[in-house]
Design a protein around this motif. Sequence first.
Motif, PDB file in Angstrom:
ATOM      1  N   HIS A  22     -40.823  18.583  29.654  1.00  0.00           N
ATOM      2  CA  HIS A  22     -41.383  17.751  31.040  1.00  0.00           C
ATOM      3  C   HIS A  22     -41.822  16.583  30.566  1.00  0.00           C
ATOM      4  N   LEU A  23     -42.825  16.216  29.405  1.00  0.00           N
ATOM      5  CA  LEU A  23     -43.252  15.124  29.211  1.00  0.00           C
ATOM      6  C   LEU A  23     -42.105  14.176  28.519  1.00  0.00           C
ATOM      7  N   ILE A  24     -41.229  14.567  27.890  1.00  0.00           N
ATOM      8  CA  ILE A  24     -39.915  13.806  27.588  1.00  0.00           C
ATOM      9  C   ILE A  24     -39.413  13.405  29.029  1.00  0.00           C
ATOM     10  N   ASP A  25     -38.809  14.177  29.886  1.00  0.00           N
ATOM     11  CA  ASP A  25     -38.420  13.889  30.987  1.00  0.00           C
ATOM     12  C   ASP A  25     -39.066  12.924  31.588  1.00  0.00           C
ATOM     13  N   GLY A  41     -34.672  21.489  18.479  1.00  0.00           N
ATOM     14  CA  GLY A  41     -32.997  20.804  18.559  1.00  0.00           C
ATOM     15  C   GLY A  41     -32.729  20.334  19.660  1.00  0.00           C
ATOM     16  N   ASP A  42     -33.015  20.494  20.636  1.00  0.00           N
ATOM     17  CA  ASP A  42     -32.426  20.484  22.253  1.00  0.00           C
ATOM     18  C   ASP A  42     -33.433  19.163  22.687  1.00  0.00           C
ATOM     19  N   LEU A  43     -34.457  18.855  21.993  1.00  0.00           N
ATOM     20  CA  LEU A  43     -35.313  17.993  22.751  1.00  0.00           C
ATOM     21  C   LEU A  43     -34.804  16.250  22.507  1.00  0.00           C
ATOM     22  N   GLY A  44     -34.213  16.193  21.330  1.00  0.00           N
ATOM     23  CA  GLY A  44     -33.701  14.756  21.274  1.00  0.00           C
ATOM     24  C   GLY A  44     -35.005  13.674  20.618  1.00  0.00           C
TER      25      GLY A  44
END
Length: 288
Positions: A22-25, A41-44
């Motif tokens: 959520h924070l990344i978004d 791995g999926d957070l980029g």
Amino acid sequence: MIPEQKIGCIGLGHLGHTIARHLIDLGVPLTVWNRTASKAGDLGVPVATSPRDLIGHADIVIINLFDSDAVEGVLSGTEGLFSGSCSGKIIIDTTTNHFGRVGAFYAHAREHGCTYLECPVLGSVVPASQGKLTVLVSGDEAAYKSVKPLLSRIGSTLFYLGEPGLATKMKLVNNLVLGSFMATCAEAVALGEAAGVPRGEVIDILLAGAGNSMVLAAKKDKLKNGEFSAHFSSALIYKDLHYLQDLCRTLRKPLLVGSTVKEVFALARSKGIDDLDFSAIYEVFREF
């Protein structure tokens, strides 16, 4: 955005991963660490090699772990946060801790020149994905005010309780209600089904009647579909109710309902389904 602040996240279980996502978004720059690195791995985003490495890249570190033993390891282990460059940093601990352990976390943080805030959260994966958790906060008020913009991206409702320990104690009290509601709703669904009413209809009737609650509303689809992938596991509620029993002992108060509910979730543990969502307790009642 949180201007000029570098944020780290430690712990990428179901809830921690959702908070980080959520924070990344929202565009918040993160560095993350998890014991099992593949969960990042999926957070980029950059992945630190250790908690010690992570705090060298962050001004604020958000922790979300299973229990106080895990927190102690991340803080004080060989490659823990306190072995790194901690001076002036703020540690936001969203873990549901044992109330008797948090005092040492505060003290050790002060010894290493950083600030520890208790910030247990109410809610699970779905509200976390929307930034709609409720956050309980104890600790230094100035530190709380400085991180409030960040906490407001995690939770839509914040309660500042001030005195160290109160946020953790209140979280445990909240989870008495959470666990009791879930166990009661699950038993009611199993009983209605056993009486001959289709499961989905039982749930709809409960939601229209005495069972109408945030808990059943959040878990209705899992109960209807028998799909119990974990948002909040039985292992977690069992742990929290154990911590609550310890709190009641120190308060010289009985824990009548909560102790029974704890043993209900112990049945999930004995059946090997405690890693599933805590709504899977329905399966225990259905088998009686």
